[in-house]
Scaffold this motif. Sequence first.
Motif, mmCIF file in Angstrom:
data_model
loop_
_atom_site.group_PDB
_atom_site.id
_atom_site.type_symbol
_atom_site.label_atom_id
_atom_site.label_comp_id
_atom_site.label_asym_id
_atom_site.label_seq_id
_atom_site.Cartn_x
_atom_site.Cartn_y
_atom_site.Cartn_z
ATOM 1 N N GLU A 250 32.663 43.074 53.911
ATOM 2 C CA GLU A 250 34.064 43.339 53.592
ATOM 3 C C GLU A 250 34.622 42.153 52.811
ATOM 4 O OE1 GLU A 250 37.537 44.862 56.368
ATOM 5 O OE2 GLU A 250 37.442 42.661 56.388
ATOM 6 N N CYS A 252 38.102 40.677 50.978
ATOM 7 C CA CYS A 252 39.552 40.826 50.945
ATOM 8 C C CYS A 252 40.168 39.613 50.260
ATOM 9 C CB CYS A 252 40.119 40.993 52.350
ATOM 10 S SG CYS A 252 41.897 41.324 52.385
ATOM 11 N N ARG A 254 43.709 37.829 49.074
ATOM 12 C CA ARG A 254 45.148 37.785 49.281
ATOM 13 C C ARG A 254 45.745 36.646 48.458
ATOM 14 N NH1 ARG A 254 46.933 40.466 54.031
ATOM 15 N NH2 ARG A 254 45.229 41.351 55.264
ATOM 16 N N VAL A 285 47.792 41.711 49.830
ATOM 17 C CA VAL A 285 46.407 42.015 49.486
ATOM 18 C C VAL A 285 46.350 42.424 48.015
ATOM 19 C CG1 VAL A 285 44.433 43.534 49.909
ATOM 20 C CG2 VAL A 285 45.823 42.718 51.832
ATOM 21 N N HIS A 288 40.614 44.738 48.011
ATOM 22 C CA HIS A 288 39.895 44.983 49.264
ATOM 23 C C HIS A 288 38.719 45.902 48.954
ATOM 24 C CE1 HIS A 288 38.914 46.764 53.200
ATOM 25 N NE2 HIS A 288 39.324 45.608 53.690
#
Length: 299
Positions: A250, A252, A254, A285, A288
Amino acid sequence: MELEVDEKDLRSAGAELLTDGRRGLRIGGWEIESRNRSILTSLALQQWEQNLQTCHLPEMIFGESCLVLKHVGSGTKIHFNAFDALAGWKQEGLPPVEVPAAAKWKFRSKPFQQVILDYDYTFTTPYCGSEMVELDADKNRELGILTKRESGEISGGSSGLHWEDCEEQLDVAALALKEPILFYDEVVLYEDELADNGVSLVTVKVRVMPSSWFLLLRFWLRVDGVLMRLRDTRMHCVFDESANPVILRERCWREGTFQALSANGYPTDSASYSDPSIISQRLPVIMHQTQKLRVPGNL
């Protein structure tokens, strides 16, 4: 962080510690090793500048530090190192962040050499790890593959592995189970204090439980009064010796400005944002992605 491991927990999980002074363990068909070394010497730094084709590098590069996770049966190796992370920074080539204190940074890099900030001095990297299929030397030669030493490369290599997009999510509930931690370590890849105007930091943490391994690769940037940027990569692999392992990844990203956070009522002094874990949910975010890697069968 030194972790005291109960030998009974190791034995019941079928794990064994690495030998020959190496830090790590073997478990579930994996060999997991971490190395924390000193920063690059001036001679090694010059070599890195030459290979990366730049005269701008972070203040502290832990060039021989790394985290390696190798699936022994297939030779699949997931590894994390500073060179590949900086290669990602160089390739992405983001524009420099505008800061009020930029005028003080004009003579930042080399003695007697004026450096105009026309490069990404934050060393932001899209790096999410390196992977390759590492066979023994004889098998490599049969397939026409050179080892790093034979090819003269510092790091990296073609992997032939494929991450595919998926809808699956990390099993947070499974990761929250109170299992004994058989191995834990944190490896710093590089760090820069941005001329005392913030921090740019790349770390990778790993923990190994009887059921799985989990890691977090994090790029954390704070330019005081201007910007915060967090790029996290999480990987999780459940041990399953009856089938080919699957690694879930995963990613991500930000990012947010101090101005936007202030407008939303959050404090903006640097002390409030020294720990990225505390403010991660406050940053918007911007990317993703979840992917998985099916580890090939034994070779």
